[in-house]
Design a protein around this motif. Sequence first.
Motif, short mmCIF file in Angstrom:
data_model
loop_
_atom_site.label_atom_id
_atom_site.label_comp_id
_atom_site.label_asym_id
_atom_site.label_seq_id
_atom_site.Cartn_x
_atom_site.Cartn_y
_atom_site.Cartn_z
N SER A 47 0.79 -1.23 0.00
CA SER A 47 0.00 0.00 0.00
C SER A 47 0.82 1.29 0.00
CB SER A 47 -0.93 0.00 1.20
OG SER A 47 -0.17 -0.14 2.38
N ALA A 48 2.18 1.18 -0.04
CA ALA A 48 2.97 2.42 -0.01
C ALA A 48 2.81 3.20 -1.32
CB ALA A 48 4.44 2.10 0.25
N LEU A 49 2.93 2.49 -2.43
CA LEU A 49 2.88 3.13 -3.75
C LEU A 49 2.17 2.18 -4.71
CD1 LEU A 49 4.01 5.30 -5.87
CD2 LEU A 49 5.96 3.78 -6.12
N THR A 50 1.26 2.71 -5.51
CA THR A 50 0.66 1.89 -6.58
C THR A 50 1.35 2.24 -7.88
OG1 THR A 50 -1.48 1.75 -5.48
CG2 THR A 50 -1.46 1.34 -7.85
N LEU A 51 2.07 1.25 -8.43
CA LEU A 51 2.78 1.43 -9.69
C LEU A 51 1.93 0.84 -10.81
CD1 LEU A 51 5.31 1.93 -11.49
CD2 LEU A 51 6.14 -0.33 -10.76
N THR A 52 1.54 1.68 -11.76
CA THR A 52 0.76 1.19 -12.89
C THR A 52 1.62 1.22 -14.14
OG1 THR A 52 -1.29 2.02 -11.92
CG2 THR A 52 -1.33 1.52 -14.29
N ILE A 53 1.69 0.10 -14.83
CA ILE A 53 2.37 0.04 -16.11
C ILE A 53 1.30 0.04 -17.19
CG2 ILE A 53 3.93 -1.32 -17.58
CD1 ILE A 53 5.34 -0.28 -15.07
N ALA A 54 1.37 1.03 -18.09
CA ALA A 54 0.43 1.09 -19.20
C ALA A 54 1.07 0.36 -20.38
CB ALA A 54 0.12 2.54 -19.56
N ALA A 55 0.48 -0.77 -20.76
CA ALA A 55 1.06 -1.63 -21.79
C ALA A 55 -0.01 -1.98 -22.81
CB ALA A 55 1.62 -2.91 -21.15
N ASN A 56 0.30 -1.77 -24.08
CA ASN A 56 -0.71 -1.80 -25.14
C ASN A 56 -1.89 -0.93 -24.71
OD1 ASN A 56 -1.83 -2.33 -27.62
ND2 ASN A 56 -2.81 -4.22 -26.97
N TYR A 57 -1.54 0.24 -24.19
CA TYR A 57 -2.54 1.19 -23.71
C TYR A 57 -2.70 2.30 -24.73
CZ TYR A 57 -5.03 4.66 -21.06
OH TYR A 57 -5.98 5.56 -20.66
N GLY A 58 -3.92 2.76 -24.90
CA GLY A 58 -4.21 3.95 -25.69
C GLY A 58 -5.35 4.67 -25.00
N GLY A 59 -5.27 5.99 -24.91
CA GLY A 59 -6.33 6.75 -24.26
C GLY A 59 -7.68 6.57 -24.96
N ARG A 60 -7.65 6.46 -26.28
CA ARG A 60 -8.92 6.29 -27.01
C ARG A 60 -9.49 4.90 -26.76
NH1 ARG A 60 -7.95 9.59 -32.68
NH2 ARG A 60 -7.66 11.59 -31.63
N TRP A 61 -8.61 3.90 -26.72
CA TRP A 61 -9.06 2.54 -26.37
C TRP A 61 -9.73 2.57 -25.00
CZ3 TRP A 61 -7.23 0.14 -21.93
CH2 TRP A 61 -7.73 -1.16 -21.70
N ASP A 62 -9.14 3.29 -24.06
CA ASP A 62 -9.64 3.31 -22.68
C ASP A 62 -11.07 3.88 -22.65
OD1 ASP A 62 -9.81 3.16 -19.94
OD2 ASP A 62 -8.19 4.58 -19.52
N ILE A 63 -11.27 5.00 -23.33
CA ILE A 63 -12.59 5.63 -23.33
C ILE A 63 -13.62 4.70 -23.99
CG2 ILE A 63 -13.96 7.58 -24.21
CD1 ILE A 63 -11.29 9.26 -23.91
N LEU A 64 -13.22 4.10 -25.11
CA LEU A 64 -14.15 3.20 -25.81
C LEU A 64 -14.51 1.97 -24.98
CD1 LEU A 64 -13.13 2.98 -29.56
CD2 LEU A 64 -15.41 3.41 -28.61
N GLN A 65 -13.48 1.36 -24.36
CA GLN A 65 -13.78 0.15 -23.58
C GLN A 65 -14.65 0.50 -22.37
OE1 GLN A 65 -12.70 -1.07 -20.39
NE2 GLN A 65 -11.61 0.84 -19.92
N ALA A 66 -14.47 1.71 -21.83
CA ALA A 66 -15.29 2.13 -20.68
C ALA A 66 -16.75 2.30 -21.12
CB ALA A 66 -14.74 3.44 -20.09
N ILE A 67 -16.96 2.90 -22.29
CA ILE A 67 -18.34 3.07 -22.78
C ILE A 67 -18.99 1.71 -23.02
CG2 ILE A 67 -19.76 3.94 -24.70
CD1 ILE A 67 -17.65 6.20 -25.03
N ARG A 68 -18.22 0.82 -23.65
CA ARG A 68 -18.77 -0.52 -23.92
C ARG A 68 -19.14 -1.24 -22.63
NH1 ARG A 68 -14.09 -1.75 -27.85
NH2 ARG A 68 -14.88 -0.88 -29.80
N ALA A 69 -18.26 -1.13 -21.62
CA ALA A 69 -18.51 -1.83 -20.35
C ALA A 69 -19.72 -1.21 -19.63
CB ALA A 69 -17.26 -1.76 -19.46
N LEU A 70 -19.81 0.11 -19.68
CA LEU A 70 -20.96 0.79 -19.04
C LEU A 70 -22.27 0.35 -19.72
CD1 LEU A 70 -22.32 2.94 -17.23
CD2 LEU A 70 -21.73 4.64 -18.97
N TRP A 71 -22.26 0.32 -21.04
CA TRP A 71 -23.47 -0.07 -21.77
C TRP A 71 -23.84 -1.53 -21.51
CZ3 TRP A 71 -22.73 2.50 -27.28
CH2 TRP A 71 -22.96 3.87 -27.14
N ALA A 72 -22.80 -2.38 -21.37
CA ALA A 72 -23.09 -3.80 -21.10
C ALA A 72 -23.74 -3.94 -19.74
CB ALA A 72 -21.79 -4.62 -21.17
#
Length: 253
Positions: free
Chosen positions: A134-159
């Motif tokens: 719990s000291a630090l949360t390290l996130t590695i963004a791998a095969n990440y794209g901001g547009r992919w993120d927004i689209l996958q979030a919309i799809r998940a919300l709609w599902a």
Amino acid sequence: MSQSSSTLAVPTTGPTPRHVAIIMDGNGRWATQRHLPRTAGHIRGVQAVRRVVEACGRRGVEYLTLFAFSSENWRRPAQEVSLLMRLFVRTLEKEVGRLVEQGVRLRVVGDLSAFDEKLRRLILAAEERTADQSALTLTIAANYGGRWDILQAIRALWAAHPELISQPDKMDEAMLEPWLAMAYAPEPDLFIRTGGEQRISNFLIWQLAYTELYFTDCYWPDFKAQDIDAAFAWYRGRERRFGRTSAQLAARS
Ligand code: IPE
Ligand code: IPE
Ligand code: MG
């Protein structure tokens, strides 16, 4: 609910950024300058990752997010892509013990379906092994794209809420945010890009709405704790208004 959306409410901020997001750029040029293959720069870049994780932990940063491979980096020569994948596997295998010792929780965000089975299993195992830290949360963004993120979030919300498809006006920011890949973290306070380019390159485009943007010419393999200090000093000098005026800020303090 996601934490502290900068557009829905004014977030509280302090002298040290809670969340630092970094585009680790310049590995290839670092190597080329030394007449080495570009891949040598990526290998050296891993040492900079180690230094920065440690430096951020010591400075009380709660979330550190590193852009390791973008959804557009598949366009690179096959040989470079495969070296990057092998390096990712090797680093995960070698470093997880050190992360646990440092109290670091690891998360990987991006479209992981593109990775091979072995890498996906390693990612899951590393996330599980560090889940209680719990000291630090390290996130590695791998095969990440901001547009992919927004689209996958919309799809998940709609599902989850199919009724929204026929009533789009009911959808708002607060409903979408829990489905974004980094819903567990507040929005970045400080963005750093090494390597001299001044662009976002499809990183966290939703989450960077009110982030302070810092660019340095330093190539990623050369990036050190003192460069983090320089970025943090610059950050402390920023006035984070979130749409308000300076006079309003002065009246509050
Ligand atoms: C960043 O360094 C690492 C990745 C994108 C994986 P680069 O490889 O982009 O280095 P430059 O920008 O070509 O110097
Ligand atoms: C951004 O760097 C991605 C990572 C550091 C992982 P790039 O080197 O791919 O970005 P562009 O192509 O110069 O915009
Ligand atoms: Mg680059």
